[in-house]
Design an enzyme around this catalytic site. Structure first.
Site, short mmCIF file in Angstrom:
data_model
loop_
_atom_site.label_atom_id
_atom_site.label_comp_id
_atom_site.label_asym_id
_atom_site.label_seq_id
_atom_site.Cartn_x
_atom_site.Cartn_y
_atom_site.Cartn_z
N GLU A 29 0.84 -1.20 0.00
CA GLU A 29 0.00 0.00 0.00
C GLU A 29 0.87 1.25 0.00
OE1 GLU A 29 -3.29 -2.43 2.68
OE2 GLU A 29 -2.24 -0.69 3.53
N GLU A 60 -4.88 -6.20 3.04
CA GLU A 60 -3.67 -6.95 3.39
C GLU A 60 -3.78 -8.44 3.07
OE1 GLU A 60 -4.95 -4.58 5.28
OE2 GLU A 60 -3.31 -3.15 5.61
N GLN A 82 2.38 -1.90 5.99
CA GLN A 82 2.74 -0.54 6.40
C GLN A 82 3.23 -0.47 7.84
OE1 GLN A 82 -0.70 1.94 5.48
NE2 GLN A 82 0.26 2.55 3.55
N PHE A 83 2.67 -1.28 8.71
CA PHE A 83 3.11 -1.39 10.09
C PHE A 83 2.98 -2.85 10.50
CE2 PHE A 83 1.79 3.00 9.70
CZ PHE A 83 2.74 3.71 10.44
N ILE A 87 -0.18 -6.40 9.97
CA ILE A 87 0.18 -7.65 9.28
C ILE A 87 -0.76 -8.80 9.67
CG2 ILE A 87 1.80 -8.66 10.95
CD1 ILE A 87 3.71 -9.17 8.58
N PRO A 89 -4.00 -9.43 9.21
CA PRO A 89 -4.82 -10.03 8.15
C PRO A 89 -4.00 -10.87 7.17
CG PRO A 89 -5.38 -7.72 8.45
CD PRO A 89 -4.14 -7.96 9.23
N HIS A 129 -0.08 0.72 15.59
CA HIS A 129 1.08 1.13 14.81
C HIS A 129 2.40 0.82 15.52
CE1 HIS A 129 -2.16 3.38 12.96
NE2 HIS A 129 -1.37 3.72 11.97
#
Length: 326
Positions: A29, A60, A82-83, A87, A89, A129
């Site tokens: 993304e 994801e 992204q973070f 992760i 999913p 995050h």
């Protein structure tokens, strides 16, 4: 040669592999035009094109599944979450398919894929995050879990991860993304996976850690030296498969062990190391193993974040306790 940060070393490694191997591509993304949340892929879309740096929908699960599909068809995808807190999913696809396909097909298929994720706390981010969740992936057979702690190690280990024929979870400690700089030759030289790095020699106590906590652990070792306590610092780097021999050899010398990590204490990866120390090194120990970890809570928001993270003082206190107990 210019000195670069850890996140710049990640970008340098990605660019090197993409330049020298047409099967390497990036997906995730906002990895294209925006260059990712932390700009680890900035400029790669312009350099290599949209066919190799692919902006994906905010899904994801699909990103992880497509990554596996590309890998089994001969590509070497590097997927970005992204973070680390995003992760989850992806976990179903990674665990049920990515990590199992070599075993399921008796070696006919491999999954040469890398999942990159900015990891850990310390940047005053909102909820979801700041997760330190490496222990969840270390429990999945068929995966390598790697956490670099310096620009040079990030560069060399990411090259090795991309070249590995099996799936790798590559967690990047975002708290130290831009903290320090060092000269990193862009020579394509990979560092070995599955090897611990001894960052400081010592004779009194073994400090075992990984990721961003390497910083505080080294600072604690330097401070302890002023008290006449000589700590050996081991950066685990590859959690699975772990190079336990290096840890055991150190404990045989120092007779004391402190394990430091950011994740919650219960069932954190430090518990696995502590169990192996007891199984293998019990008669070498002169005192119980100490653990310095995050508490069994979610990472708090800004005001309490520094109280959550293991500090230099907590690491030093743990080292003093284990030495005093012997």
């Amino acid at each position: 040669m210019a000195a670069i940060t850890l996140v710049e070393a990640v970008a340098q490694a990605l660019a090197y592999e993409m330049q020298h191997d047409d099967s390497v591509l990036i997906l995730g993304e906002d990895v294209g035009i925006n260059g990712g949340v932390f700009r680890a892929t900035l400029g790669l879309e312009k350099r290599f094109g949209k066919q190799r740096v692919i902006d994906m929908p905010l899904d994801e699960t699909s990103i992880a599944g497509i990554t596996i599909g590309l890998a089994v068809q001969g590509m070497k995808p590097v997927c970005e979450s992204q973070f680390a807190g995003f992760i989850y999913p992806m976990l179903e696809q990674i665990s049920c398919h990515g990590a199992r396909l070599r075993s399921r097909t008796r070696g006919r298929l491999t999954v040469p894929a890398v999942w990159r994720a900015p990891w850990g706390g310390g940047i005053h981010a909102p909820e979801h995050h700041s997760d330190a969740n490496e222990h969840l992936f270390a429990n999945i057979p068929g995966l390598r879990v790697v956490l670099p702690s310096s620009p040079a190690r990030a560069y060399g280990l990411l090259l090795a991860a991309i070249r590995d024929p099996d799936p790798v979870i590559f967690f990047e400690p975002k708290r130290i993304y831009r903290l320090d700089k060092e000269e990193v030759p862009d020579d394509g030289e990979a560092l070995p996976l599955d090897v611990c790095f001894i960052l400081r020699d010592g004779s009194d106590v073994t400090l075992v850690t990984w990721g961003s906590q390497v910083k505080e652990t080294l600072e604690a070792a330097h401070a302890l030296a002023k008290e006449g306590i000589h700590a050996e610092v081991i950066d685990v780097v590859t959690l699975t498969p772990i190079d336990f021999d290096t840890i055991a050899t150190s404990i045989a010398k120092t007779k004391h062990c402190v394990i430091v990590h950011e994740a919650p204490k219960t069932a954190g990866f430090g518990a696995e190391i502590a169990a192996r120390v007891v199984e293998t090194c019990l008669y070498d120990l002169l005192a119980p193993v100490e653990r310095v970890t995050g508490p069994d809570t979610h990472m708090p928001l800004l005001r309490l974040e520094t109280k959550y993270l293991p500090s230099v003082e907590r690491i030093m206190d743990a080292a003093r306790r284990t030495l005093a107990a012997s």
